[in-house]
Design a protein around this motif. Structure first.
Motif, PDB file in Angstrom:
ATOM      1  N   GLU A 237       0.896  -1.288   0.029  1.00 22.40           N
ATOM      2  CA  GLU A 237      -0.161  -0.205   0.213  1.00 22.40           C
ATOM      3  C   GLU A 237       0.890   1.140  -0.021  1.00 22.40           C
ATOM      4  OE1 GLU A 237      -3.053   0.336  -0.169  1.00 22.40           O
ATOM      5  OE2 GLU A 237      -3.863  -1.971  -0.122  1.00 22.40           O
ATOM      6  N   ARG A 238       0.803   2.002  -0.844  1.00 18.76           N
ATOM      7  CA  ARG A 238       1.559   3.449  -1.030  1.00 18.76           C
ATOM      8  C   ARG A 238       1.001   4.455  -0.245  1.00 18.76           C
ATOM      9  NH1 ARG A 238       2.420   0.697  -5.576  1.00 18.76           N
ATOM     10  NH2 ARG A 238       4.363   0.670  -6.654  1.00 18.76           N
ATOM     11  N   VAL A 239       1.861   5.154   0.491  1.00 17.28           N
ATOM     12  CA  VAL A 239       1.435   6.359   0.934  1.00 17.28           C
ATOM     13  C   VAL A 239       0.885   7.461  -0.019  1.00 17.28           C
ATOM     14  CG1 VAL A 239       2.250   8.231   2.696  1.00 17.28           C
ATOM     15  CG2 VAL A 239       3.256   5.859   2.819  1.00 17.28           C
ATOM     16  N   GLY A 240      -0.233   7.869   0.375  1.00 16.20           N
ATOM     17  CA  GLY A 240      -0.635   9.137  -0.447  1.00 16.20           C
ATOM     18  C   GLY A 240      -1.619   8.506  -1.473  1.00 16.20           C
ATOM     19  N   THR A 241      -1.733   7.347  -1.551  1.00 17.09           N
ATOM     20  CA  THR A 241      -2.559   6.831  -2.700  1.00 17.09           C
ATOM     21  C   THR A 241      -4.224   6.838  -1.903  1.00 17.09           C
ATOM     22  OG1 THR A 241      -1.140   5.102  -3.282  1.00 17.09           O
ATOM     23  CG2 THR A 241      -3.488   4.588  -3.885  1.00 17.09           C
ATOM     24  N   ARG A 242      -5.019   7.509  -3.174  1.00 22.78           N
ATOM     25  CA  ARG A 242      -6.363   7.686  -2.505  1.00 22.78           C
ATOM     26  C   ARG A 242      -7.346   6.868  -3.497  1.00 22.78           C
ATOM     27  NH1 ARG A 242      -8.997  11.521  -5.431  1.00 22.78           N
ATOM     28  NH2 ARG A 242      -7.583  13.029  -6.381  1.00 22.78           N
ATOM     29  N   ILE A 243      -8.416   6.452  -2.939  1.00 21.30           N
ATOM     30  CA  ILE A 243      -9.442   5.947  -3.579  1.00 21.30           C
ATOM     31  C   ILE A 243     -10.385   6.949  -4.459  1.00 21.30           C
ATOM     32  CG2 ILE A 243     -11.234   4.207  -3.719  1.00 21.30           C
ATOM     33  CD1 ILE A 243      -9.900   2.749  -1.608  1.00 21.30           C
TER      34      ILE A 243
END
Length: 456
Positions: A237-243
Motif C-alpha cells: 500500500e503506497r503512502v498518499g494513494t487515495r481511492i
C-alpha cells in the motif's frame, strides 16, 4: 490462406534438417544479407551451421560431435560428399556467425507467429506478454568470470559465472518475443532495467503481465506513455494513494508520484506526472496449503467493459510464464550453458530461443488444426515428437514427407497439458542420486598428487 496455414504448407517441403520447413534457407540468407554477412561456399556455410546449431540445442546430447555426426548423416543420405568428423571446422563456423543474426532470427520468428495468431487466442483481441526473469549458469572460465562474475557468496575457484536474463513471453503462444542478459549483480542489471531495454519490442495496445517486482510507478508511466497497459500484483500500500471511485469491478485509485530515486536526475524526475490514475482489483487465489488467499492487482486498464473478473483471470495466467521459463531451462537444458566465452554464451542462448520459438510455431500449427489453444498442448510432448520424427523425415524421399509431417502434427496436438486444479506435489525425490564428494577446492589444486587421496 492464413499465416499458420502457410507455415503448415511449408512443412511438406522440409529438407530433413531441424525446422527447415519453418526456418527456410531463404529466410536465413535474408537475415545474413541484412547484417552484411558474406561467406564462401563451404560445407559449414552459415545456413548449415545454424541448422546444426539448432539440432545441437534441441537434442539431449548438446555436444559438437553429435551435431557434426547428424550433419554427416544428412549429407550422406542426400548423396553429398561427407565432411570430416573433426569438430574444429564446425566450431569455427559457429564462432563466425554474428550474435545479431541469431537474435534477429529468434525475435522475427516470435513476431511473425504473434502476428499470425487468430483473435480467439488473444486476450480481448489484444496481444499480451508476460515479463519475468531468471538466471543461467555457465562454465567457470576466466572470460566468463570477467563479464558474468560468480555470486559473492561463493568462494573463489568453487563457483560458476552467473547471468541474469529477463524475457518477454507471448501469453497466447508462449513464444519468446525478446530477451535481455546482464550480470547477476551490479548497477543496471535488475529485471526492471532489463525490461526497459525491451520497450521497443512492444506495440501500442499490448498488455504486459508482471509480478509484484514491476509494481513500479515509473515503469507504469513509461509503458502507459507508449500506449502499453500493465497488469501487476500490488506489492504494498503506497503512502498518499487515495481511492477516487469504488465499484464491484475494482477501485479507481490515484497514485502519487514517489520520491526521486537515488540514481535519477531531477530533470528526469520532473518528466513524470505527479499522479497516475490506476485500477485496483481484488483477486482470490489458493496458497500451498490450498487455502483461499486474497491479494490485489493494479492495472492501467480503466475500460469498464473489462470487468474485474477478467482482470483477475488474466493475472492468474501470469503463471504460464514460469512454466515457459521452466520449459526453456529444464526441457531444453538451458539452465547450465556449455560455451566458454561470453560471445559464444550469447549465441548459445539465442540459438536455444530460436529453437524454442520454432517449436512453439509447430505447436501453434498443430493447435490450429486441432482447434485448441496452443497453451493446451504439452511443450515436452511436442519436443519429444519432433525429435522422434526428424530422422524419419530426413530419410524420406520428398514425395513421402507429407504423410510423415501430417502424422507428426497430429501427434503433437495429441499431447495435452493436464487440468489438475488444486494439485500439490512435494518438491522432493524418492530416488536419491549417486553420492559424490563435493569439490571444496579449485580443480587444478585437487588434481595435485598430494590431494588425490581426498577424492577417492
Amino acid at each position: 490462406m492464413s499465416s499458420l496455414d502457410a507455415v503448415r504448407a511449408r512443412f511438406a517441403h522440409n529438407q530433413g534438417l531441424p525446422f527447415a520447413g519453418i526456418l527456410t534457407e531463404a529466410r536465413i540468407l535474408e537475415v545474413l544479407n541484412d547484417h552484411g554477412v558474406t561467406f564462401r561456399d563451404r560445407v559449414f556455410s552459415p545456413v548449415t551451421t545454424i541448422w546444426g546449431f539448432l539440432g545441437q540445442v534441441l537434442h539431449d546430447d548438446h555436444s559438437c560431435r553429435d551435431a557434426v555426426s547428424r550433419i554427416i548423416a544428412h549429407r550422406a543420405a542426400s548423396g553429398k560428399l561427407v565432411c570430416s568428423p573433426n569438430t574444429a571446422s564446425y566450431c569455427n563456423a559457429r564462432s563466425r556467425i554474428p550474435t545479431d543474426v541469431l537474435s534477429t532470427l529468434a525475435t522475427r520468428t516470435a513476431e511473425e507467429l504473434q502476428s499470425s495468431v487468430p483473435d480467439r487466442w488473444k486476450w480481448n483481441g489484444r496481444s499480451a506478454y508476460i515479463v519475468d526473469g531468471s538466471s543461467v549458469s555457465m562454465p567457470d572460465t576466466p572470460e566468463n568470470q570477467a563479464l558474468y562474475p560468480q555470486p559473492s557468496t561463493q568462494a573463489p575457484g568453487l563457483g560458476f559465472p552467473l547471468a541474469r536474463i529477463t524475457v518477454l513471453l507471448s501469453l497466447a503462444t508462449g513464444a519468446c518475443r525478446d530477451l535481455q542478459i546482464a550480470p547477476y549483480q551490479g548497477k543496471g542489471t535488475g529485471e526492471k532495467s532489463l525490461l526497459r531495454r525491451m520497450y521497443d519490442s512492444l506495440k501500442p495496445g499490448d498488455v504486459v503481465l508482471s509480478d509484484a517486482l514491476f509494481d513500479d510507478y515509473f515503469i507504469t508511466w513509461e509503458l502507459c506513455n507508449r500506449g502499453v497497459d500493465i497488469v501487476a500484483r500490488a506489492q504494498y500500500e503506497r503512502v498518499g494513494t487515495r481511492i477516487a471511485q469504488s465499484s464491484p469491478d475494482g477501485d479507481i485509485i490515484v497514485w502519487q508520484r514517489p520520491n526521486k530515486p537515488r540514481r535519477m536526475t531531477g530533470e528526469q524526475y520532473r518528466r513524470y506526472p505527479k499522479s497516475l490514475v490506476m485500477r485496483q482489483v481484488a483477486v482470490d487465489a489458493r496458497d500451498k496449503n490450498n487455502r483461499v488467499k486474497q491479494f490485489k492487482v493494479v492495472t492501467t486498464i480503466l475500460d469498464r467493459s473489462v470487468d474485474g473478473k477478467q482482470i483477475g483471470s488474466l493475472y492468474e495466467r501470469r503463471w504460464s510464464g514460469e512454466v515457459d521459463i521452466r520449459s526453456i531451462k529444464c526441457v531444453m537444458q538451458m539452465d547450465i550453458l556449455r560455451c566458454k566465452t561470453p560471445e559464444m554464451v550469447h549465441k548459445e542462448i539465442w540459438t536455444h530461443l530460436l529453437a524454442y520459438n520454432l517449436l512453439r510455431t509447430a505447436m501453434a500449427v498443430a493447435a490450429d488444426e486441432a482447434d485448441v489453444e496452443p497453451r493446451k498442448i504439452s511443450f515436452k510432448g511436442a519436443k519429444q515428437t519432433l525429435t522422434a520424427f526428424a530422422p524419419k523425415i530426413e530419410a524420406a524421399q520428398p514425395e513421402g514427407r507429407k504423410p510423415l509431417v501430417d502424422a507428426m502434427i497430429t501427434a503433437i496436438a495429441y499431447h495435452r497439458v493436464g487440468n489438475r486444479p488444486g494439485r500439490w506435489e512435494p518438491r522432493a525425490r524418492k530416488r536419491w542420486p549417486k553420492r559424490a564428494a563435493k569439490l571444496m577446492q579449485p580443480r587444478h589444486i585437487a588434481k595435485l598428487p598430494n590431494n588425490r587421496s581426498r577424492w577417492f
